[in-house]
Design a protein around this motif. Structure first.
Motif, PDB file in Angstrom:
ATOM      1  N   LEU A  89       7.396  13.216 -14.342  1.00 39.39           N
ATOM      2  CA  LEU A  89       8.660  13.753 -13.835  1.00 39.39           C
ATOM      3  C   LEU A  89       9.164  12.971 -12.626  1.00 39.39           C
ATOM      4  CD1 LEU A  89       7.833  17.578 -13.976  1.00 39.39           C
ATOM      5  CD2 LEU A  89       9.019  16.201 -15.698  1.00 39.39           C
ATOM      6  N   ASN A  90       8.282  12.192 -11.980  1.00 36.12           N
ATOM      7  CA  ASN A  90       8.670  11.454 -10.781  1.00 36.12           C
ATOM      8  C   ASN A  90       9.646  10.328 -11.117  1.00 36.12           C
ATOM      9  OD1 ASN A  90       6.858  13.149  -9.580  1.00 36.12           O
ATOM     10  ND2 ASN A  90       5.286  11.600  -9.225  1.00 36.12           N
ATOM     11  N   MET A  91      10.495   9.977 -10.153  1.00 40.91           N
ATOM     12  CA  MET A  91      11.544   8.978 -10.377  1.00 40.91           C
ATOM     13  C   MET A  91      11.457   7.877  -9.319  1.00 40.91           C
ATOM     14  SD  MET A  91      14.773  11.528 -11.129  1.00 40.91           S
ATOM     15  CE  MET A  91      15.899  10.121 -11.060  1.00 40.91           C
ATOM     16  N   PHE A 103       7.920  15.118  -8.113  1.00 45.51           N
ATOM     17  CA  PHE A 103       7.860  16.516  -8.542  1.00 45.51           C
ATOM     18  C   PHE A 103       6.427  16.944  -8.877  1.00 45.51           C
ATOM     19  CE2 PHE A 103      12.212  15.209  -9.783  1.00 45.51           C
ATOM     20  CZ  PHE A 103      12.940  16.165  -9.090  1.00 45.51           C
ATOM     21  N   SER A 104       5.450  16.102  -8.553  1.00 46.77           N
ATOM     22  CA  SER A 104       4.087  16.339  -9.046  1.00 46.77           C
ATOM     23  C   SER A 104       3.128  16.864  -7.992  1.00 46.77           C
ATOM     24  CB  SER A 104       3.522  15.028  -9.619  1.00 46.77           C
ATOM     25  OG  SER A 104       3.487  14.016  -8.622  1.00 46.77           O
ATOM     26  N   GLU A 105       3.632  17.243  -6.802  1.00 48.82           N
ATOM     27  CA  GLU A 105       2.737  17.731  -5.757  1.00 48.82           C
ATOM     28  C   GLU A 105       3.079  19.182  -5.392  1.00 48.82           C
ATOM     29  OE1 GLU A 105       1.634  15.084  -2.590  1.00 48.82           O
ATOM     30  OE2 GLU A 105       2.446  13.351  -3.678  1.00 48.82           O
ATOM     31  N   ALA A 126       0.831  -1.208   0.000  1.00 51.51           N
ATOM     32  CA  ALA A 126       0.000   0.000   0.000  1.00 51.51           C
ATOM     33  C   ALA A 126       0.864   1.257   0.000  1.00 51.51           C
ATOM     34  CB  ALA A 126      -0.921  -0.014   1.220  1.00 51.51           C
ATOM     35  N   ILE A 127       1.983   1.216   0.729  1.00 51.64           N
ATOM     36  CA  ILE A 127       2.889   2.377   0.762  1.00 51.64           C
ATOM     37  C   ILE A 127       3.428   2.670  -0.631  1.00 51.64           C
ATOM     38  CG2 ILE A 127       5.098   3.225   1.636  1.00 51.64           C
ATOM     39  CD1 ILE A 127       4.529   1.619   4.206  1.00 51.64           C
ATOM     40  N   LEU A 128       3.867   1.620  -1.310  1.00 46.46           N
ATOM     41  CA  LEU A 128       4.456   1.793  -2.653  1.00 46.46           C
ATOM     42  C   LEU A 128       3.397   2.154  -3.686  1.00 46.46           C
ATOM     43  CD1 LEU A 128       6.954  -1.199  -2.589  1.00 46.46           C
ATOM     44  CD2 LEU A 128       7.538   1.226  -2.538  1.00 46.46           C
ATOM     45  N   HIS A 129       2.172   1.720  -3.464  1.00 41.40           N
ATOM     46  CA  HIS A 129       1.097   2.051  -4.411  1.00 41.40           C
ATOM     47  C   HIS A 129       0.928   3.564  -4.518  1.00 41.40           C
ATOM     48  CE1 HIS A 129      -3.127   2.389  -5.879  1.00 41.40           C
ATOM     49  NE2 HIS A 129      -2.766   1.319  -6.595  1.00 41.40           N
ATOM     50  N   GLU A 130       1.098   4.271  -3.389  1.00 36.70           N
ATOM     51  CA  GLU A 130       1.031   5.735  -3.423  1.00 36.70           C
ATOM     52  C   GLU A 130       2.367   6.348  -3.817  1.00 36.70           C
ATOM     53  OE1 GLU A 130       1.355   9.815  -2.408  1.00 36.70           O
ATOM     54  OE2 GLU A 130       2.490   8.225  -1.387  1.00 36.70           O
ATOM     55  N   ALA A 131       3.441   5.851  -3.219  1.00 35.83           N
ATOM     56  CA  ALA A 131       4.748   6.471  -3.437  1.00 35.83           C
ATOM     57  C   ALA A 131       5.224   6.334  -4.876  1.00 35.83           C
ATOM     58  CB  ALA A 131       5.774   5.860  -2.493  1.00 35.83           C
ATOM     59  N   MET A 132       4.946   5.218  -5.502  1.00 32.37           N
ATOM     60  CA  MET A 132       5.404   4.976  -6.879  1.00 32.37           C
ATOM     61  C   MET A 132       4.218   4.896  -7.838  1.00 32.37           C
ATOM     62  SD  MET A 132       8.566   2.295  -6.312  1.00 32.37           S
ATOM     63  CE  MET A 132      10.057   2.817  -5.429  1.00 32.37           C
ATOM     64  N   ARG A 133       3.238   5.746  -7.630  1.00 31.89           N
ATOM     65  CA  ARG A 133       2.017   5.699  -8.430  1.00 31.89           C
ATOM     66  C   ARG A 133       2.259   5.988  -9.896  1.00 31.89           C
ATOM     67  NH1 ARG A 133       1.883  10.250  -5.159  1.00 31.89           N
ATOM     68  NH2 ARG A 133       2.175  12.191  -6.320  1.00 31.89           N
ATOM     69  N   GLU A 134       3.347   6.693 -10.215  1.00 29.67           N
ATOM     70  CA  GLU A 134       3.596   7.070 -11.608  1.00 29.67           C
ATOM     71  C   GLU A 134       3.895   5.870 -12.501  1.00 29.67           C
ATOM     72  OE1 GLU A 134       7.690   7.317  -9.654  1.00 29.67           O
ATOM     73  OE2 GLU A 134       5.603   7.758  -9.122  1.00 29.67           O
ATOM     74  N   LEU A 135       4.085   4.678 -11.875  1.00 32.57           N
ATOM     75  CA  LEU A 135       4.428   3.494 -12.665  1.00 32.57           C
ATOM     76  C   LEU A 135       3.243   2.925 -13.426  1.00 32.57           C
ATOM     77  CD1 LEU A 135       6.893   1.685 -10.237  1.00 32.57           C
ATOM     78  CD2 LEU A 135       7.408   3.194 -12.157  1.00 32.57           C
ATOM     79  N   ASP A 136       2.008   3.343 -13.104  1.00 35.60           N
ATOM     80  CA  ASP A 136       0.862   2.898 -13.914  1.00 35.60           C
ATOM     81  C   ASP A 136      -0.255   3.935 -13.817  1.00 35.60           C
ATOM     82  OD1 ASP A 136      -1.457   1.812 -11.982  1.00 35.60           O
ATOM     83  OD2 ASP A 136       0.484   1.280 -11.111  1.00 35.60           O
ATOM     84  N   GLN A 137      -1.022   4.046 -14.882  1.00 34.83           N
ATOM     85  CA  GLN A 137      -2.042   5.081 -14.991  1.00 34.83           C
ATOM     86  C   GLN A 137      -3.181   4.902 -13.995  1.00 34.83           C
ATOM     87  OE1 GLN A 137      -1.935   7.868 -16.891  1.00 34.83           O
ATOM     88  NE2 GLN A 137       0.161   7.194 -17.329  1.00 34.83           N
ATOM     89  N   GLN A 138      -3.522   3.651 -13.677  1.00 32.49           N
ATOM     90  CA  GLN A 138      -4.608   3.430 -12.726  1.00 32.49           C
ATOM     91  C   GLN A 138      -4.255   3.990 -11.341  1.00 32.49           C
ATOM     92  OE1 GLN A 138      -5.474  -0.765 -12.810  1.00 32.49           O
ATOM     93  NE2 GLN A 138      -6.947  -0.542 -14.504  1.00 32.49           N
TER      94      GLN A 138
END
Length: 471
Positions: A55-57, A191-193, A24-36
């Motif tokens: 822009l997120n890494m 960089f998206s917030e 769940a932590i990674l689902h938010e932190a690395m959300r840029e990895l998928d559009q859903q």
């Protein structure tokens, strides 16, 4: 725009027990990895700017002392599970204590968040609306009637921002996280917030000195109180004391690398248990409190100004009435003296036995008596009129003061919804009441000062006869 931008460095730490919570932590932190995931979190976090998500890494531990670009959150989870397999003891699950509270489980995961100093950012003013924490609706500034807004801060140079965050990771891995770089499962630079920041996911495992090649849980040694970690006086070092040392070390680490940051420490954020979203909500609440303070102060000043003017006018009117009454009393005294003189003339005429003189004196006395009686009655009527006018003015002033006090009580009363928000406990058990009290302290001080001024005007009026003048 901010008059002075101060660069501050620090980090917030949050810990969880179950390994399964990492997903769940990674689902938010690395959300840029998928559009859903982007769509899911953008609907829940109004700070997210979807157009900037690319822009997120996302980075994952490469198992060789470094980090590589992450393309799937499963990579981070798999690396973390490989380290769980090296533990020399099994992880403990939470169990109910005598009060039924679940406790005792092993803390396995740490989420560390650090923001880019604003001295390395550019401000975009009025980018976000300030939202009500209860309704989610925009908050309207009662001073202007317009929706309140707040700034967004973006990296002035993204490459420099990445280097800064890498320096933060280096320090935390070498000095804070118990297992060093190997314990950093992955991180994401966002960089998206509203402000650029990094989210670091690490485990709490370190090398077991008794079993080479195996790991042990070192949560308490790193983050909380542990009998093996003591200060210079030999006392067990507390968690907050460790956090202060970590922050001092981080600042020194960054200053030595040439970053322009302030050496101060924001205990309100970093030791209060507030994450990035909760801290953002607290800042919005403080903005609302400041705006409310300005509104109340403006209304209070206007009401007191009206009261001061009304009180002064009433005082001047009653002073004039008092002066007119004094003049009337003076004229009445003069008339009485003239009347007494006429009576004396009459007495002398009678005593001399001169009928003509007696008759003239009697007639003169009667004429003067009639005139003086007329004047006295007129003065008495005027004095009564002045007394009635003064009483009417006094009652009007009292009614004005009653309306003012009722209005002021209404203005300063906390709305029920806002009061509930202030008194609702946060995750650390504290409430927003302390933040609100600090923001409102100048209001209360100003209010007390103005109330004292109004009392002073009242007392002066009473002392001068404005309230208690007896006509």
């Amino acid at each position: 725009m901010s008059e002075e931008v101060v660069g501050r460095a620090g980090f917030h730490a949050k810990h969880t027990k179950a390994v399964s919570e990492r997903s769940a932590i990674l689902h938010e932190a690395m959300r840029e990895l998928d559009q859903q995931s982007i769509a899911y979190w953008a609907a829940r976090n109004p700070n997210i700017v979807v157009a900037d998500e690319p822009l997120n890494m996302a980075m994952v531990n490469d198992s060789s002392g470094g980090f590589a670009r992450c393309t799937d959150r499963r990579q981070v989870l798999d690396y973390g599970e490989s380290r769980v397999g090296l533990l020399s003891r099994k992880l403990r699950e939470d169990a109910p204590d005598k009060n039924g509270k679940m406790t005792g489980g092993t803390v396995t995961t740490s989420l560390l968040v650090s923001h880019l100093p604003k001295s390395m950012c550019e401000e975009i003013e009025d980018f976000y609306p300030v939202l009500d924490s209860t309704t989610g609706e925009p908050v309207v500034d009662r001073n202007t009637g317009e929706p309140m807004r707040r700034s967004r801060w973006i990296a002035a140079d993204r490459d420099e921002a990445v280097k800064y965050f890498e320096a933060v990771v280096d320090y935390l891995a070498e000095n804070v996280i118990p297992g060093g770089r190997d314990a950093v499962l992955g991180y994401d630079i966002q960089f998206s917030e509203s402000t650029p920041h990094i989210q670091i996911v690490a485990d709490t495992f370190a090398a077991d000195p008794r079993k080479p090649g195996r790991l042990r849980v070192d949560t308490s040694r790193a983050w909380f109180s542990h009998r093996d970690v003591r200060d210079e006086q030999g006392k067990v070092k507390s968690g907050p004391a460790k956090m202060r040392e970590y922050h001092e070390g981080l600042k020194q680490h960054l200053i030595e690398r040439g970053y322009d940051i302030s050496p101060d420490f924001d205990e309100e954020r970093h030791l209060a248990g507030m994450g990035k979203e909760e801290f953002g909500r607290s800042m919005d609440a403080e903005r609302v409190a400041v705006a409310e303070r300005e509104y109340v102060e403006t209304k209070l000043a206007a009401k007191i100004s009206v009261a001061e003017k009304d009180s002064k006018a009433a005082w001047e009117y009653k002073q004039a009435a008092k002066a007119e009454l004094a003049a009337a009393e003076k004229e009445r005294a003069a008339a009485t003296a003239e009347l007494e003189e006429a009576v004396e003339i009459k007495r002398r005429a009678k005593a001399d036995g001169h009928r003509e003189g007696y008759e003239n004196g009697r007639l003169e006395a009667q004429v003067q008596l009639a005139e003086m009686t007329r004047l006295a009655e007129g003065e008495r009527a005027e004095a009564a009129r002045q007394a009635d006018a003064a009483r009417v003015a006094r009652r009007a002033l009292e009614e004005t003061e009653e309306r003012l006090e009722a209005e002021l009580a209404r203005v300063v009363e906390e709305p029920p919804d806002f009061k509930r928000f202030l008194d609702t406990p946060r995750k650390d058990g504290k409430t927003m009441r302390d933040v609100y009290n600090r923001a409102m302290a100048p209001v209360w001080a100003s209010r007390a000062s103005r109330a004292a001024l109004l009392d002073e005007v009242r007392q002066e009026a009473k002392h001068s006869g404005a309230y208690d003048l007896e006509l």
